[in-house]
Design a protein around this motif. Structure first.
Motif, PDB file in Angstrom:
ATOM      1  N   PHE A 118       0.836  -1.208   0.000  1.00  0.00           N
ATOM      2  CA  PHE A 118       0.000   0.000   0.000  1.00  0.00           C
ATOM      3  C   PHE A 118       0.869   1.256   0.000  1.00  0.00           C
ATOM      4  CE2 PHE A 118      -1.948   3.286   2.781  1.00  0.00           C
ATOM      5  CZ  PHE A 118      -2.983   3.676   1.941  1.00  0.00           C
TER       6      PHE A 118
ATOM      7  N   SER B  66       2.404   1.848  -3.327  1.00  0.00           N
ATOM      8  CA  SER B  66       1.433   2.400  -4.278  1.00  0.00           C
ATOM      9  C   SER B  66       1.213   3.898  -4.037  1.00  0.00           C
ATOM     10  CB  SER B  66       0.099   1.655  -4.189  1.00  0.00           C
ATOM     11  OG  SER B  66      -0.610   1.994  -3.013  1.00  0.00           O
TER      12      SER B  66
ATOM     13  N   TRP C  92      -8.015   0.456  -0.793  1.00  0.00           N
ATOM     14  CA  TRP C  92      -6.972  -0.074  -1.683  1.00  0.00           C
ATOM     15  C   TRP C  92      -6.964  -1.604  -1.646  1.00  0.00           C
ATOM     16  CZ3 TRP C  92      -2.726  -3.061  -0.242  1.00  0.00           C
ATOM     17  CH2 TRP C  92      -1.767  -3.272  -1.241  1.00  0.00           C
TER      18      TRP C  92
END
Length: 331
Positions: free
Chosen positions: A59, A62, A130
């Protein structure tokens, strides 16, 4: 410990349940807790023994690719580490109830404001959204958790007199340049720290800044800002590319904290009876633009906002103008 747990649970629910419902909860808890031994869990942040969960690592990667600043990434990481350490279960198995209990416990043990608590919620919401998008989990546990309502305090922009007081109180050439460029551009302090000499275009009276998500935009320099920056750069002995640097070797680029401190000190010398910080100059810039006829869309572009709703908070109508309109219209 059972009694303490029951008492804290009842206190936490008191704002959402009526007296009769609280009595029922108290009765049910009394029965259930007789079957369990409860111990208090520490709320201190500890190192995640096996390293960060892979989902959190992915995460954060990203978010980094998306262009979040180092400060934002660090904030996301701190929040998610604390959450992981205190939940004590696989992030893929976390439920809405787990998150609710975590937020309630965090509020009571850390004595934080509603806005701080909602910031925690936003980070968790981003993470679990996400996870769903990446097909790591099927259902988003955050869907049952509403935004936390908090009082929104509208900061008052600097008045014309206060702005002139700031200008008079700025002593060094660097202080004058910082003050004028912050006000003229309305840029974020993080954007100012990243500026280089090459980003300035004196002929066009503008400066190129890189905002959130590394998005490039142009901000403009009024005559005061252009003159202040020219004088400051001319006085510099170093050849560093950074627009604002320390006054002594090794002439490091000024950081966010240094600029905030410098603007705060100017505010103290100006005898302004409130805290002054770079974002207040951004607020003043936006308010002045709107008051003098700029549209929401124009100010949104200059501020680098993605949504016009963010810019709308600056469009507070002036009471004096409202009074004048009222006198003109109502006989």
């Amino acid at each position: 410990m059972q009694e303490k747990f029951k008492r804290e649970t009842i206190t936490a629910l008191a704002t959402t349940l009526n007296a009769q419902e609280l009595k029922q909860v108290d009765f049910v808890l009394s029965i259930i807790l007789t079957r369990y031994e409860i111990t208090e869990k520490t709320t201190e942040i500890v190192a995640y023994r096996d390293g960060l969960p892979e989902e959190i690592k992915s995460f954060l990667v990203s978010k980094s690719i998306k262009g979040l600043t180092k400060a934002s990434l660090a904030h996301y990481k701190r929040t998610l580490i604390h959450f992981s350490n205190n939940i004590g279960k696989d992030v893929k198995a976390i439920t809405s109830n787990d998150i609710k209990l975590y937020l309630i416990n965090y509020e009571h043990t850390h004595d934080v404001s509603k806005s701080t608590l909602d910031d925690k919620r936003r980070v968790l919401n981003s993470f679990f959204t996400w996870m769903v998008r990446e097909d790591i989990i099927d259902k988003n546990p955050m869907l049952r958790i509403d935004p936390i309502k908090c009082d929104k305090r509208m900061r008052e922009p600097l008045t014309d007199i206060e702005l002139e007081q700031m200008r008079n109180a700025a002593v060094t050439l660097r202080e004058k340049a910082l003050l004028e460029i912050l006000y003229s551009t309305g840029a974020r302090v993080s954007e100012i720290t990243a500026l280089n000499r090459s980003d300035l275009d004196y002929n066009a009276g503008r400066v190129k800044v890189f905002g959130k998500g590394k998005k490039e935009r142009y901000c403009f320099l009024n005559a005061r800002a252009q003159l202040a920056v020219k004088k400051y750069l001319f006085s510099r002995l170093d050849k560093e590319e950074a627009l604002f640097t320390a006054g002594k070797k090794p002439y490091n680029r000024l950081g966010k904290g240094t600029i905030e401190k410098e603007i705060g000190n100017i505010g103290i010398r100006a005898d302004i009876n409130r805290n002054v910080f770079p974002h207040l100059l951004r607020h003043t810039f936006a308010t002045h633009m709107l008051a003098h006829g700029a549209s929401i869309a124009e100010v949104q572009t200059l501020l680098g906002h993605e949504s016009p709703a963010t810019t709308q908070i600056y469009a507070k109508l002036d009471l004096h103008k409202l009074h004048a309109v009222h006198q003109r219209c109502i006989i």
